[in-house]
Design a protein around this motif. Sequence first.
Motif, PDB file in Angstrom:
ATOM      1  N   UNK A   3      22.706 -13.100 -42.761  1.00  0.00           N
ATOM      2  CA  UNK A   3      23.103 -11.341 -42.254  1.00  0.00           C
ATOM      3  C   UNK A   3      22.867 -10.589 -43.103  1.00  0.00           C
ATOM      4  N   UNK A   4      22.893  -9.336 -43.086  1.00  0.00           N
ATOM      5  CA  UNK A   4      22.643  -7.786 -43.501  1.00  0.00           C
ATOM      6  C   UNK A   4      24.087  -7.824 -44.293  1.00  0.00           C
ATOM      7  N   UNK A   5      23.816  -6.860 -45.349  1.00  0.00           N
ATOM      8  CA  UNK A   5      25.303  -7.021 -46.731  1.00  0.00           C
ATOM      9  C   UNK A   5      25.067  -5.841 -46.308  1.00  0.00           C
ATOM     10  N   UNK A   6      26.712  -4.991 -47.113  1.00  0.00           N
ATOM     11  CA  UNK A   6      27.052  -4.016 -46.886  1.00  0.00           C
ATOM     12  C   UNK A   6      28.336  -3.954 -48.036  1.00  0.00           C
ATOM     13  N   UNK A   7      28.166  -2.684 -49.069  1.00  0.00           N
ATOM     14  CA  UNK A   7      28.690  -2.537 -50.660  1.00  0.00           C
ATOM     15  C   UNK A   7      29.998  -1.613 -49.377  1.00  0.00           C
ATOM     16  N   UNK A   8      31.629  -2.057 -49.613  1.00  0.00           N
ATOM     17  CA  UNK A   8      32.276  -0.878 -49.575  1.00  0.00           C
ATOM     18  C   UNK A   8      33.942  -0.973 -50.912  1.00  0.00           C
ATOM     19  N   UNK A   9      33.134   0.950 -51.148  1.00  0.00           N
ATOM     20  CA  UNK A   9      34.215   1.400 -51.657  1.00  0.00           C
ATOM     21  C   UNK A   9      35.742   1.545 -51.851  1.00  0.00           C
ATOM     22  N   UNK A  10      36.606   1.480 -53.157  1.00  0.00           N
ATOM     23  CA  UNK A  10      37.966   2.230 -52.350  1.00  0.00           C
ATOM     24  C   UNK A  10      38.919   1.800 -53.646  1.00  0.00           C
ATOM     25  N   UNK A  11      39.904   1.771 -53.323  1.00  0.00           N
ATOM     26  CA  UNK A  11      40.723   1.695 -54.880  1.00  0.00           C
ATOM     27  C   UNK A  11      41.727   0.561 -54.541  1.00  0.00           C
ATOM     28  N   UNK A  12      41.982  -0.225 -55.041  1.00  0.00           N
ATOM     29  CA  UNK A  12      42.940  -1.510 -54.879  1.00  0.00           C
ATOM     30  C   UNK A  12      44.083  -1.032 -56.265  1.00  0.00           C
ATOM     31  N   UNK A  13      43.447  -0.764 -57.442  1.00  0.00           N
ATOM     32  CA  UNK A  13      45.077  -0.756 -57.982  1.00  0.00           C
ATOM     33  C   UNK A  13      44.999   0.586 -59.720  1.00  0.00           C
ATOM     34  N   UNK A  55      22.295  -2.664 -47.492  1.00  0.00           N
ATOM     35  CA  UNK A  55      21.990  -2.086 -46.375  1.00  0.00           C
ATOM     36  C   UNK A  55      22.607  -0.868 -45.817  1.00  0.00           C
ATOM     37  N   UNK A  56      23.717  -0.627 -46.732  1.00  0.00           N
ATOM     38  CA  UNK A  56      24.604   0.454 -46.062  1.00  0.00           C
ATOM     39  C   UNK A  56      25.648   0.056 -47.632  1.00  0.00           C
ATOM     40  N   UNK A  57      25.777   1.568 -47.740  1.00  0.00           N
ATOM     41  CA  UNK A  57      27.293   1.735 -48.435  1.00  0.00           C
ATOM     42  C   UNK A  57      28.308   3.199 -47.810  1.00  0.00           C
ATOM     43  N   UNK A  58      29.400   1.778 -48.250  1.00  0.00           N
ATOM     44  CA  UNK A  58      30.754   2.705 -46.948  1.00  0.00           C
ATOM     45  C   UNK A  58      31.522   3.003 -48.376  1.00  0.00           C
ATOM     46  N   UNK A  59      31.822   4.933 -49.394  1.00  0.00           N
ATOM     47  CA  UNK A  59      32.577   5.208 -49.778  1.00  0.00           C
ATOM     48  C   UNK A  59      33.981   5.279 -49.508  1.00  0.00           C
ATOM     49  N   UNK A  60      34.826   5.049 -49.535  1.00  0.00           N
ATOM     50  CA  UNK A  60      36.528   5.191 -49.096  1.00  0.00           C
ATOM     51  C   UNK A  60      37.166   5.563 -50.966  1.00  0.00           C
ATOM     52  N   UNK A  61      36.242   5.859 -51.476  1.00  0.00           N
ATOM     53  CA  UNK A  61      36.824   6.016 -53.172  1.00  0.00           C
ATOM     54  C   UNK A  61      37.792   7.475 -53.174  1.00  0.00           C
ATOM     55  N   UNK A 207      23.213   4.812 -39.989  1.00  0.00           N
ATOM     56  CA  UNK A 207      22.493   4.798 -41.897  1.00  0.00           C
ATOM     57  C   UNK A 207      22.010   3.732 -42.417  1.00  0.00           C
ATOM     58  N   UNK A 208      22.427   2.930 -41.947  1.00  0.00           N
ATOM     59  CA  UNK A 208      21.269   1.497 -42.268  1.00  0.00           C
ATOM     60  C   UNK A 208      20.052   1.300 -42.019  1.00  0.00           C
ATOM     61  N   UNK A 209      19.930   2.424 -40.834  1.00  0.00           N
ATOM     62  CA  UNK A 209      19.229   2.103 -39.603  1.00  0.00           C
ATOM     63  C   UNK A 209      18.533   1.346 -38.994  1.00  0.00           C
TER      64      UNK A 209
END
Length: 211
Positions: A3-13, A55-61, A207-209
């Motif tokens: 499966x194609x991969x994506x990274x989502x970044x946000x804040x937990x701590x 394939x994708x980075x998601x930013x909820x930083x 965005x991921x094409x």
Amino acid sequence: MAELQALALGSYSKVKYHPFTGVDRVFEELFAGELQVHSAEDYGLLNKDSLSACKLVIAYTEFSDDKIAPEQSGALLSYVAGGGGLLVVHNGISLQRNQELGVMLGAHFTHHPAYTPLKMTIPATGHPIVQGIDDFVIEDEPYYFDMQPYFETTVLAEYPHEGAMRAAAWCHEFGLGRVVYLMPGHHLPSFSVEPFRQMIKRGGLWAAGLL
């Protein structure tokens, strides 16, 4: 096939305004079957090896006064310019604290008035991200932006506020890659609004094409 991969970044701590808990599950669910989303708060994942699998980075930083390290911003810039996808949601615009990333995003967040119902209209009705999505109302923070000069972007959604139409979503190519910004997303209830959910999914796939 894997499966194609994506990274989502946000804040937990280190949460100031926008906890990633719950929002991360929304991203994972919306892209299920298309992209396997790995959610994290570690900016160290912005490196060539990790990003090459995505394939994708998601930013909820989260908003911060501290810039991310140059090697991390450089890796993200290279990733997108080399053909990667970047979906930035609401407070993810905080990546602008690194000015080079702010240029890639296409606009600079300045401030926001009080949380309120916002009437979203869709000027770019023929674009794949918003095709079939009608005008809708969402209760959220009305972010104000200074759009980057000499930078071409397609406004996907806008809203009237204090006597002017203001951009609420846009997209553009950046080198060989693609960038999408969506303004709503202040808290978890925002992510239950179906047209916004569609914009997240379709925006990420574009965005991921994959759209």
